[in-house]
Write a protein that holds these residues in place. Structure first.
Motif, PDB file in Angstrom:
ATOM      1  N   ASN A 160       0.828  -1.207   0.000  1.00 26.15           N
ATOM      2  CA  ASN A 160       0.000   0.000   0.000  1.00 26.15           C
ATOM      3  C   ASN A 160       0.865   1.262   0.000  1.00 26.15           C
ATOM      4  O   ASN A 160       0.521   2.257  -0.646  1.00 26.15           O
ATOM      5  CB  ASN A 160      -0.935   0.001   1.199  1.00 26.15           C
ATOM      6  CG  ASN A 160      -2.187  -0.817   0.961  1.00 26.15           C
ATOM      7  OD1 ASN A 160      -2.620  -0.989  -0.171  1.00 26.15           O
ATOM      8  ND2 ASN A 160      -2.772  -1.348   2.022  1.00 26.15           N
ATOM      9  N   ALA A 161       1.978   1.213   0.731  1.00 26.48           N
ATOM     10  CA  ALA A 161       2.892   2.364   0.722  1.00 26.48           C
ATOM     11  C   ALA A 161       3.469   2.570  -0.678  1.00 26.48           C
ATOM     12  O   ALA A 161       3.575   3.704  -1.159  1.00 26.48           O
ATOM     13  CB  ALA A 161       4.015   2.145   1.743  1.00 26.48           C
ATOM     14  N   PHE A 162       3.841   1.479  -1.333  1.00 23.40           N
ATOM     15  CA  PHE A 162       4.365   1.580  -2.691  1.00 23.40           C
ATOM     16  C   PHE A 162       3.325   2.172  -3.637  1.00 23.40           C
ATOM     17  O   PHE A 162       3.629   3.029  -4.472  1.00 23.40           O
ATOM     18  CB  PHE A 162       4.792   0.190  -3.177  1.00 23.40           C
ATOM     19  CG  PHE A 162       5.137   0.136  -4.631  1.00 23.40           C
ATOM     20  CD1 PHE A 162       6.353   0.600  -5.087  1.00 23.40           C
ATOM     21  CD2 PHE A 162       4.249  -0.385  -5.554  1.00 23.40           C
ATOM     22  CE1 PHE A 162       6.672   0.555  -6.436  1.00 23.40           C
ATOM     23  CE2 PHE A 162       4.559  -0.438  -6.894  1.00 23.40           C
ATOM     24  CZ  PHE A 162       5.773   0.030  -7.332  1.00 23.40           C
ATOM     25  N   ALA A 163       2.076   1.726  -3.514  1.00 24.56           N
ATOM     26  CA  ALA A 163       1.001   2.250  -4.366  1.00 24.56           C
ATOM     27  C   ALA A 163       0.809   3.741  -4.133  1.00 24.56           C
ATOM     28  O   ALA A 163       0.646   4.520  -5.088  1.00 24.56           O
ATOM     29  CB  ALA A 163      -0.291   1.490  -4.079  1.00 24.56           C
ATOM     30  N   LEU A 164       0.844   4.145  -2.871  1.00 26.60           N
ATOM     31  CA  LEU A 164       0.675   5.564  -2.548  1.00 26.60           C
ATOM     32  C   LEU A 164       1.822   6.397  -3.115  1.00 26.60           C
ATOM     33  O   LEU A 164       1.612   7.470  -3.705  1.00 26.60           O
ATOM     34  CB  LEU A 164       0.602   5.738  -1.029  1.00 26.60           C
ATOM     35  CG  LEU A 164       0.680   7.167  -0.496  1.00 26.60           C
ATOM     36  CD1 LEU A 164      -0.512   7.971  -0.957  1.00 26.60           C
ATOM     37  CD2 LEU A 164       0.768   7.178   1.012  1.00 26.60           C
ATOM     38  N   LEU A 165       3.046   5.923  -2.955  1.00 25.18           N
ATOM     39  CA  LEU A 165       4.207   6.658  -3.445  1.00 25.18           C
ATOM     40  C   LEU A 165       4.161   6.776  -4.970  1.00 25.18           C
ATOM     41  O   LEU A 165       4.532   7.813  -5.533  1.00 25.18           O
ATOM     42  CB  LEU A 165       5.494   5.959  -3.005  1.00 25.18           C
ATOM     43  CG  LEU A 165       5.762   5.968  -1.500  1.00 25.18           C
ATOM     44  CD1 LEU A 165       6.893   5.000  -1.152  1.00 25.18           C
ATOM     45  CD2 LEU A 165       6.099   7.364  -1.012  1.00 25.18           C
ATOM     46  N   LEU A 166       3.721   5.726  -5.619  1.00 33.46           N
ATOM     47  CA  LEU A 166       3.604   5.773  -7.080  1.00 33.46           C
ATOM     48  C   LEU A 166       2.597   6.837  -7.509  1.00 33.46           C
ATOM     49  O   LEU A 166       2.855   7.628  -8.423  1.00 33.46           O
ATOM     50  CB  LEU A 166       3.193   4.403  -7.610  1.00 33.46           C
ATOM     51  CG  LEU A 166       2.933   4.299  -9.116  1.00 33.46           C
ATOM     52  CD1 LEU A 166       4.165   4.704  -9.900  1.00 33.46           C
ATOM     53  CD2 LEU A 166       2.497   2.888  -9.477  1.00 33.46           C
ATOM     54  N   PHE A 167       1.453   6.887  -6.832  1.00 29.73           N
ATOM     55  CA  PHE A 167       0.457   7.899  -7.171  1.00 29.73           C
ATOM     56  C   PHE A 167       1.001   9.306  -6.907  1.00 29.73           C
ATOM     57  O   PHE A 167       0.771  10.228  -7.708  1.00 29.73           O
ATOM     58  CB  PHE A 167      -0.822   7.673  -6.360  1.00 29.73           C
ATOM     59  CG  PHE A 167      -1.910   8.669  -6.671  1.00 29.73           C
ATOM     60  CD1 PHE A 167      -2.757   8.483  -7.751  1.00 29.73           C
ATOM     61  CD2 PHE A 167      -2.081   9.806  -5.886  1.00 29.73           C
ATOM     62  CE1 PHE A 167      -3.743   9.400  -8.051  1.00 29.73           C
ATOM     63  CE2 PHE A 167      -3.064  10.724  -6.180  1.00 29.73           C
ATOM     64  CZ  PHE A 167      -3.900  10.526  -7.261  1.00 29.73           C
ATOM     65  N   MET A 193      11.331   7.025  14.282  1.00 31.33           N
ATOM     66  CA  MET A 193       9.931   6.777  14.618  1.00 31.33           C
ATOM     67  C   MET A 193       9.482   5.395  14.164  1.00 31.33           C
ATOM     68  O   MET A 193       8.777   4.684  14.893  1.00 31.33           O
ATOM     69  CB  MET A 193       9.052   7.852  13.971  1.00 31.33           C
ATOM     70  CG  MET A 193       9.242   9.260  14.511  1.00 31.33           C
ATOM     71  SD  MET A 193       8.373  10.503  13.512  1.00 31.33           S
ATOM     72  CE  MET A 193       6.715   9.851  13.516  1.00 31.33           C
ATOM     73  N   PHE A 194       9.895   5.008  12.961  1.00 28.98           N
ATOM     74  CA  PHE A 194       9.485   3.706  12.431  1.00 28.98           C
ATOM     75  C   PHE A 194      10.097   2.566  13.254  1.00 28.98           C
ATOM     76  O   PHE A 194       9.440   1.549  13.523  1.00 28.98           O
ATOM     77  CB  PHE A 194       9.896   3.601  10.973  1.00 28.98           C
ATOM     78  CG  PHE A 194       9.303   2.420  10.251  1.00 28.98           C
ATOM     79  CD1 PHE A 194       7.928   2.255  10.184  1.00 28.98           C
ATOM     80  CD2 PHE A 194      10.108   1.484   9.628  1.00 28.98           C
ATOM     81  CE1 PHE A 194       7.371   1.169   9.512  1.00 28.98           C
ATOM     82  CE2 PHE A 194       9.561   0.404   8.956  1.00 28.98           C
ATOM     83  CZ  PHE A 194       8.191   0.255   8.905  1.00 28.98           C
ATOM     84  N   LEU A 195      11.345   2.748  13.682  1.00 24.78           N
ATOM     85  CA  LEU A 195      11.997   1.741  14.524  1.00 24.78           C
ATOM     86  C   LEU A 195      11.288   1.631  15.868  1.00 24.78           C
ATOM     87  O   LEU A 195      11.022   0.518  16.352  1.00 24.78           O
ATOM     88  CB  LEU A 195      13.470   2.109  14.721  1.00 24.78           C
ATOM     89  CG  LEU A 195      14.286   1.200  15.639  1.00 24.78           C
ATOM     90  CD1 LEU A 195      14.376  -0.202  15.051  1.00 24.78           C
ATOM     91  CD2 LEU A 195      15.682   1.774  15.867  1.00 24.78           C
ATOM     92  N   LEU A 251       1.323   2.530   8.255  1.00 21.96           N
ATOM     93  CA  LEU A 251       1.401   3.500   7.165  1.00 21.96           C
ATOM     94  C   LEU A 251       1.533   4.921   7.707  1.00 21.96           C
ATOM     95  O   LEU A 251       2.261   5.739   7.131  1.00 21.96           O
ATOM     96  CB  LEU A 251       0.151   3.390   6.288  1.00 21.96           C
ATOM     97  CG  LEU A 251       0.043   2.112   5.446  1.00 21.96           C
ATOM     98  CD1 LEU A 251      -1.357   1.976   4.849  1.00 21.96           C
ATOM     99  CD2 LEU A 251       1.087   2.112   4.339  1.00 21.96           C
ATOM    100  N   GLY A 252       0.839   5.224   8.793  1.00 23.95           N
ATOM    101  CA  GLY A 252       0.907   6.569   9.354  1.00 23.95           C
ATOM    102  C   GLY A 252       2.311   6.951   9.783  1.00 23.95           C
ATOM    103  O   GLY A 252       2.785   8.058   9.494  1.00 23.95           O
ATOM    104  N   VAL A 253       2.995   6.041  10.453  1.00 21.55           N
ATOM    105  CA  VAL A 253       4.368   6.323  10.895  1.00 21.55           C
ATOM    106  C   VAL A 253       5.324   6.328   9.702  1.00 21.55           C
ATOM    107  O   VAL A 253       6.207   7.178   9.584  1.00 21.55           O
ATOM    108  CB  VAL A 253       4.812   5.285  11.943  1.00 21.55           C
ATOM    109  CG1 VAL A 253       6.276   5.497  12.327  1.00 21.55           C
ATOM    110  CG2 VAL A 253       3.929   5.375  13.183  1.00 21.55           C
ATOM    111  N   LEU A 254       5.133   5.404   8.800  1.00 22.99           N
ATOM    112  CA  LEU A 254       6.042   5.247   7.662  1.00 22.99           C
ATOM    113  C   LEU A 254       5.971   6.424   6.694  1.00 22.99           C
ATOM    114  O   LEU A 254       6.974   6.808   6.087  1.00 22.99           O
ATOM    115  CB  LEU A 254       5.706   3.945   6.932  1.00 22.99           C
ATOM    116  CG  LEU A 254       6.621   3.489   5.795  1.00 22.99           C
ATOM    117  CD1 LEU A 254       8.006   3.190   6.322  1.00 22.99           C
ATOM    118  CD2 LEU A 254       6.037   2.263   5.116  1.00 22.99           C
TER     119      LEU A 254
END
Length: 608
Positions: free
Chosen positions: A147-154, A375-377, A329-332
């Motif tokens: 989902n992160a990849f899809a968002l970044l692509l958009f 934050m992600f860690l 996803l929020g943190v990433l």
């Protein structure tokens, strides 16, 4: 000039080698290490490299290579599978985040247009940072990773028209002097876009077929670099994003037989230049502003991180994800991104934003990027464990075309038979073959075969060896076969290796490396023909089959005995002679077979 260039290269390498491993050992990740290394050698600290802007400009090539590799991964079948995430979740998140940040900017006194540009620019995330973090934790194929990849692509696609609109937004009278030039630029961009797609479809495969035919790895790698840089420059000359050109070139090659080989050759350049990009971001961060206005800068950074995290969580929940994935996803995705630098700088150049505000916001984006790995860690260690007991479904959806269980090295006569059986069973597999002509020929019949030398570690990684369960070495060349086995044993010990042995010598070489799942290519066919010959002599079929069944285990036992004296020709000859006598004794003890052999064959009666 050459001395200065070498000195700068030495400084970058030294900073990376000294600082990045420390951050990685501390569990903070490579990205934060590169950012810290850039700050250390940049104008704000030791000032070892003065022209940070020039370095940042050059390091954008890393993003170009990154988008090209992303395009290579985006096969049409996968894009069809992800279209809801790309255009659904992507547009939802961009809309929610941009509206929230635009409202904040308007409330702080910006004009509506300036607030909209600022809100959209800060709403974009960092593609290389997020993908690097996911890659380090092996989460690219997880649900939140996809989902992160899809968002970044958009986001990458959405940033391009906004970048083109900034001069229009800054124009006071579009009809008086801005509309026609802008229309001309749009037409040129559309022409370049269409030309790249049409030209790519017609020229890319023949170009790589020619490069592969040279059997030179350097020529093949040079061709890949030529395509990436050429596509990027074409889009740049048309007034579009260089990253878009590289991405389109990657998509055009995603279904080609050369995909894995190209990815393996591009990967080293991508990794080095992305590291340089993160160091350049650290160098360009004006840390002096942080010392002058610590409250404002840190407050804006914190507000950006919180606002983006909340908006991403809201968008993810609206898209239908669970809380665990939404928080991931929020943190990433809470940081600003490299396209934010580009858009903010363009807005400043067009006088939409004052230069002082642009400098502040660029620093805020840089600090948000630096904060995200930490934050992600912390989230992975402290928050994720709370959701483990409630997890009701797998962390990822299996993608058959991207998760091969079997890698088949070599697709000649031997490998094609296995491939047909696997295809009939719908078992996903990836085929690698070094013969470019063979690859082109086999693909005409609808087989998915990729060009490349399966002994290369980087190519095996690109083909999915980390996730695969079985490697079948079906190449006929003994030296090539042993190179593949050696590479796999060293880098992918979890793979179970099945091998085609050309002869007994090849079988012994394979067995010495620990490969026991092997078939000598002529043995099964020879035994079948031997059985048919015996039947032709008049021996009943069941007795002929019994003869073959007696021979096979004896031969296997002999093969292992010969392995014990491998390299000793005298003892090898002795073993062969002993085995021949033992086989004669076995057949003499089998009275039914010997009796059938002594009886004359029954001839059919003559017809009328």
């Amino acid at each position: 000039m050459a001395t200065d260039l070498l000195l700068n290269a030495l400084i970058f390498l030294a900073a990376a080698v000294l600082i990045v491993p420390v951050f990685k050992r501390l569990g903070l990740g490579e990205v934060l290490g590169y950012l810290a290394a850039g700050v250390a050698i940049g104008p704000s600290a030791l000032a070892l490299v003065a022209d940070a802007e020039a370095v940042l400009q050059f390091s954008q090539v890393g993003i170009i290579f990154l988008l090209f590799v992303i395009g290579l991964e985006l096969k049409p079948s996968r894009l069809k599978l992800m279209h809801k995430a790309v255009f659904g979740f992507g547009s939802l998140q961009v809309g929610v985040t941009s509206l929230l940040l635009t409202a904040c900017g308007w409330a702080l006194g910006l004009s509506p247009v300036a607030a909209a540009v600022t809100g959209f620019s800060l709403g974009l995330c960092s593609t290389p940072l997020v993908l690097q973090l996911l890659g380090e934790r092996h989460e690219l194929q997880s649900r939140h990773g996809r989902n992160a990849f899809a968002l970044l692509l958009f986001q990458d696609l959405a940033a391009i028209p906004v970048l083109a609109l900034i001069p229009m937004l800054a124009a006071e009278d579009l009809l008086a002097g801005g509309f026609m030039p802008m229309l001309q630029e749009v037409l040129v961009a559309i022409g370049a876009f269409a030309g790249l797609i049409v030209g790519g479809r017609l020229l890319l495969r023949p170009l790589f077929r020619f490069a592969a035919g040279t059997r030179s790895r350097e020529v093949f790698a040079g061709t890949a670099l030529l395509v990436v840089i050429g596509a990027a420059l074409l889009m740049e000359l048309a007034g579009l994003s260089m990253a878009l050109g590289a991405f389109i070139a990657g998509v055009l090659l995603a279904d080609s037989e050369y995909r894995h080989g190209i990815e393996a050759d591009i990967e080293p350049f991508r990794g080095l230049l992305l590291g340089l990009f993160f160091m350049a971001v650290g160098m360009t961060a004006q840390i002096g502003l942080l010392a002058e206005q610590p409250g404002m800068i840190l407050g804006l950074t914190g507000a950006l991180l919180v606002a983006k995290a909340l908006s991403v969580v809201v968008a993810a929940k609206a898209f239908g994800t669970g809380w665990r994935e939404a928080l991931n996803l929020g943190v990433l995705l809470s940081q600003g991104g490299e396209f934010g630098f580009v858009l903010l700088t363009a807005a400043g150049a067009a006088a939409l934003l004052p230069s002082s505000l642009v400098n502040q916001l660029v620093l805020v984006v840089s600090l948000s990027m630096a904060a995200t790995p930490v934050m992600f860690l912390a989230h992975a260690r402290l928050v994720r464990p709370l959701f483990k007991a409630r997890k009701a479904r797998p962390d990822f959806d299996p993608l058959p075309d991207e998760s091969p269980q079997i890698i088949l090295a070599g697709f000649g006569r031997f490998g094609q038979i296995m491939g047909r059986a696997l295809q009939g069973l719908k078992i996903p597999y990836t085929v690698l073959d070094i013969n470019a002509d063979q690859v082109a020929f086999v693909r005409r019949y609808g087989n998915k075969v990729y060009f490349g030398d399966a002994s290369r570690i980087d190519l095996l990684e690109a083909a999915g060896a980390d996730q695969a369960r079985v490697l079948v070495v079906a190449v006929g060349d003994i030296e090539a076969s042993m190179r593949i086995v050696a590479s796999v044993r060293q880098r992918f010990p979890h793979l179970r290796v099945f091998a085609r042995a050309r002869n007994r010598y090849h079988a012994h070489l394979l067995m010495r490396t620990g490969v026991n799942d092997l078939v000598r290519e002529l043995l099964p066919a020879s035994l079948e023909l031997t059985r048919d010959v015996l039947v032709g002599l008049g021996i009943p079929r069941d007795q002929a089959q019994h003869t073959i069944d007696t021979f096979r285990p004896h031969d296997e036992q002999t093969l292992r005995r010969q392995l014990e004296v491998f390299g000793n020709e005298k003892k090898q000859i002795q073993t062969v002679q002993e085995a021949a006598r033992e086989l004669e004794a076995l057949y003499e003890a089998d009275e039914d077979v010997t009796t059938s052999l002594e009886e004359p064959p029954t001839r059919p009666a003559a017809g009328p």
